[in-house]
Motif scaffolding. Sequence first.
Motif, PDB file in Angstrom:
ATOM      1  N   THR A   1      16.588   5.881   0.243  1.00  0.00           N
ATOM      2  CA  THR A   1      15.989   6.769  -0.751  1.00  0.00           C
ATOM      3  C   THR A   1      16.461   8.209  -0.619  1.00  0.00           C
ATOM      4  O   THR A   1      16.160   9.042  -1.476  1.00  0.00           O
ATOM      5  CB  THR A   1      14.456   6.735  -0.655  1.00  0.00           C
ATOM      6  OG1 THR A   1      14.068   6.983   0.692  1.00  0.00           O
ATOM      7  CG2 THR A   1      13.918   5.386  -1.104  1.00  0.00           C
ATOM      8  N   GLY A   2      17.201   8.533   0.454  1.00  0.00           N
ATOM      9  CA  GLY A   2      17.773   9.872   0.548  1.00  0.00           C
ATOM     10  C   GLY A   2      17.577  10.555   1.882  1.00  0.00           C
ATOM     11  O   GLY A   2      16.884  10.052   2.775  1.00  0.00           O
ATOM     12  N   ALA A   3      18.206  11.729   2.007  1.00  0.00           N
ATOM     13  CA  ALA A   3      18.167  12.503   3.244  1.00  0.00           C
ATOM     14  C   ALA A   3      16.778  13.115   3.453  1.00  0.00           C
ATOM     15  O   ALA A   3      16.044  13.388   2.495  1.00  0.00           O
ATOM     16  CB  ALA A   3      19.222  13.607   3.199  1.00  0.00           C
ATOM     17  N   PHE A   4      16.427  13.347   4.712  1.00  0.00           N
ATOM     18  CA  PHE A   4      15.177  14.027   5.026  1.00  0.00           C
ATOM     19  C   PHE A   4      15.234  14.574   6.445  1.00  0.00           C
ATOM     20  O   PHE A   4      16.072  14.157   7.264  1.00  0.00           O
ATOM     21  CB  PHE A   4      13.966  13.097   4.853  1.00  0.00           C
ATOM     22  CG  PHE A   4      13.951  11.904   5.781  1.00  0.00           C
ATOM     23  CD1 PHE A   4      13.311  11.961   7.017  1.00  0.00           C
ATOM     24  CD2 PHE A   4      14.559  10.709   5.416  1.00  0.00           C
ATOM     25  CE1 PHE A   4      13.279  10.860   7.863  1.00  0.00           C
ATOM     26  CE2 PHE A   4      14.547   9.604   6.256  1.00  0.00           C
ATOM     27  CZ  PHE A   4      13.896   9.679   7.485  1.00  0.00           C
ATOM     28  N   ASP A   5      14.345  15.534   6.723  1.00  0.00           N
ATOM     29  CA  ASP A   5      14.258  16.140   8.048  1.00  0.00           C
ATOM     30  C   ASP A   5      12.804  16.121   8.510  1.00  0.00           C
ATOM     31  O   ASP A   5      11.877  16.274   7.700  1.00  0.00           O
ATOM     32  CB  ASP A   5      14.739  17.596   8.026  1.00  0.00           C
ATOM     33  CG  ASP A   5      16.177  17.728   7.571  1.00  0.00           C
ATOM     34  OD1 ASP A   5      17.036  17.020   8.108  1.00  0.00           O
ATOM     35  OD2 ASP A   5      16.435  18.540   6.657  1.00  0.00           O
ATOM     36  N   LEU A   6      12.625  15.964   9.817  1.00  0.00           N
ATOM     37  CA  LEU A   6      11.304  16.036  10.429  1.00  0.00           C
ATOM     38  C   LEU A   6      11.300  17.174  11.444  1.00  0.00           C
ATOM     39  O   LEU A   6      12.202  17.257  12.279  1.00  0.00           O
ATOM     40  CB  LEU A   6      10.956  14.718  11.120  1.00  0.00           C
ATOM     41  CG  LEU A   6      10.719  13.512  10.206  1.00  0.00           C
ATOM     42  CD1 LEU A   6      10.814  12.219  11.006  1.00  0.00           C
ATOM     43  CD2 LEU A   6       9.367  13.619   9.510  1.00  0.00           C
ATOM     44  N   TYR A   7      10.299  18.035  11.351  1.00  0.00           N
ATOM     45  CA  TYR A   7      10.163  19.160  12.276  1.00  0.00           C
ATOM     46  C   TYR A   7       8.898  18.957  13.092  1.00  0.00           C
ATOM     47  O   TYR A   7       7.794  18.879  12.527  1.00  0.00           O
ATOM     48  CB  TYR A   7      10.095  20.487  11.513  1.00  0.00           C
ATOM     49  CG  TYR A   7      11.346  20.774  10.719  1.00  0.00           C
ATOM     50  CD1 TYR A   7      12.427  21.432  11.297  1.00  0.00           C
ATOM     51  CD2 TYR A   7      11.449  20.375   9.388  1.00  0.00           C
ATOM     52  CE1 TYR A   7      13.583  21.686  10.574  1.00  0.00           C
ATOM     53  CE2 TYR A   7      12.596  20.624   8.655  1.00  0.00           C
ATOM     54  CZ  TYR A   7      13.664  21.279   9.255  1.00  0.00           C
ATOM     55  OH  TYR A   7      14.806  21.522   8.541  1.00  0.00           O
ATOM     56  N   ARG A   8       9.052  18.866  14.405  1.00  0.00           N
ATOM     57  CA  ARG A   8       7.915  18.663  15.287  1.00  0.00           C
ATOM     58  C   ARG A   8       7.679  19.918  16.119  1.00  0.00           C
ATOM     59  O   ARG A   8       8.627  20.586  16.539  1.00  0.00           O
ATOM     60  CB  ARG A   8       8.155  17.447  16.183  1.00  0.00           C
ATOM     61  CG  ARG A   8       8.300  16.151  15.367  1.00  0.00           C
ATOM     62  CD  ARG A   8       8.308  14.905  16.215  1.00  0.00           C
ATOM     63  NE  ARG A   8       8.255  13.715  15.376  1.00  0.00           N
ATOM     64  CZ  ARG A   8       9.235  12.817  15.242  1.00  0.00           C
ATOM     65  NH1 ARG A   8      10.360  12.988  15.934  1.00  0.00           N
ATOM     66  NH2 ARG A   8       9.108  11.777  14.461  1.00  0.00           N
ATOM     67  N   PHE A   9       6.397  20.206  16.368  1.00  0.00           N
ATOM     68  CA  PHE A   9       6.010  21.444  17.025  1.00  0.00           C
ATOM     69  C   PHE A   9       5.129  21.169  18.239  1.00  0.00           C
ATOM     70  O   PHE A   9       4.609  20.064  18.404  1.00  0.00           O
ATOM     71  CB  PHE A   9       5.269  22.342  16.024  1.00  0.00           C
ATOM     72  CG  PHE A   9       6.007  22.530  14.732  1.00  0.00           C
ATOM     73  CD1 PHE A   9       6.965  23.520  14.607  1.00  0.00           C
ATOM     74  CD2 PHE A   9       5.779  21.693  13.646  1.00  0.00           C
ATOM     75  CE1 PHE A   9       7.678  23.686  13.434  1.00  0.00           C
ATOM     76  CE2 PHE A   9       6.482  21.840  12.461  1.00  0.00           C
ATOM     77  CZ  PHE A   9       7.435  22.842  12.355  1.00  0.00           C
ATOM     78  N   ALA A  10       4.980  22.184  19.068  1.00  0.00           N
ATOM     79  CA  ALA A  10       4.202  22.022  20.290  1.00  0.00           C
ATOM     80  C   ALA A  10       2.738  21.712  19.987  1.00  0.00           C
ATOM     81  O   ALA A  10       2.115  20.901  20.685  1.00  0.00           O
ATOM     82  CB  ALA A  10       4.311  23.285  21.147  1.00  0.00           C
ATOM     83  N   SER A  11       2.170  22.345  18.969  1.00  0.00           N
ATOM     84  CA  SER A  11       0.747  22.137  18.688  1.00  0.00           C
ATOM     85  C   SER A  11       0.437  21.913  17.211  1.00  0.00           C
ATOM     86  O   SER A  11      -0.623  21.401  16.882  1.00  0.00           O
ATOM     87  CB  SER A  11      -0.067  23.337  19.194  1.00  0.00           C
ATOM     88  OG  SER A  11       0.410  24.550  18.633  1.00  0.00           O
ATOM     89  N   ASP A  12       1.332  22.268  16.311  1.00  0.00           N
ATOM     90  CA  ASP A  12       1.076  22.107  14.874  1.00  0.00           C
ATOM     91  C   ASP A  12       1.488  20.719  14.388  1.00  0.00           C
ATOM     92  O   ASP A  12       2.289  20.033  15.039  1.00  0.00           O
ATOM     93  CB  ASP A  12       1.837  23.169  14.079  1.00  0.00           C
ATOM     94  CG  ASP A  12       1.339  24.572  14.370  1.00  0.00           C
ATOM     95  OD1 ASP A  12       0.129  24.708  14.645  1.00  0.00           O
ATOM     96  OD2 ASP A  12       2.150  25.514  14.334  1.00  0.00           O
TER      97      ASP A  12
END
Length: 275
Positions: A206-217
């Motif tokens: 279905t296409g490109a995507f990015d995941l951003y993971r954070f320390a607490s958010d």
Amino acid sequence: MVNINTLDPGASPLDYYGFELRRCREAAGLTQRQLGEIVNYTGSLIGQIETARKLPSLEFSERVDVALGTGGLLTRLVPLVMRSQLPTWFREVAELEVRAVEICSFQTHMVLGLLQTPAYARAVLGAVNRSKLDDRTAVRLARQQVFEKEEPPVFWAVLSEAALHLEIGDRETMRGQLAHLLTFEDNPRINIQVLPFSVGSHAGLTGAFDLYRFASDPTILYTETYGSGHPTANPETVKDCSLRYDHLQAAALSLKDSAELIRRVMEDRYGEQVA
């Protein structure tokens, strides 16, 4: 033309940079030409930067900081200036890149911006619009400074094999881009996997995507369409795409095998040709 006497330092980060450059230069008792001679740039360029008509490079800023004894003031302003030049809809993504402790990216047809070489980035950005191409390329490349942080994010990239074969720029550009990808082979924080053509149907159709993971958010999912970006923290959507990413990584080649495929395509498709 901007009048330096009325330049508002609060108008934008670029205006603020120009205002501070002029203030520090004049405090040192130097003309634009004199400062240019010291840092090996033209006085005209310094004038353009002071009037917010030209973007300052990191190298320029570092030289001027040393020459004027500013304690690194201008160098520290460069990331802020560069991010302010991004399209409005993309600025939030640049902030996510800076804050994230882990970034997971899936790309379907080209190498993503954080891993692009100058020549490749220029070819991508200039495909339709060549206005201010030097500045736009510099702004994109400046995002890569996220990897120079004291604690850079752990970065995972799954690239479709199509990204290795789509000839963006010319053969030399592609060879340089693939060689650049191979420079990360021994970097445990930048991991590149290739999803081979042989996989067939896969979780990223279905296409490109990015995941951003954070320390607490909460984790942020980012997708993109023409001229707009779509970040979301919706738990169900993030959960779905996180699962998709797990499946993409499982279907992709190992880090070692991915590097071998990149190297093979670089040599076979973009290597030196014998007439």
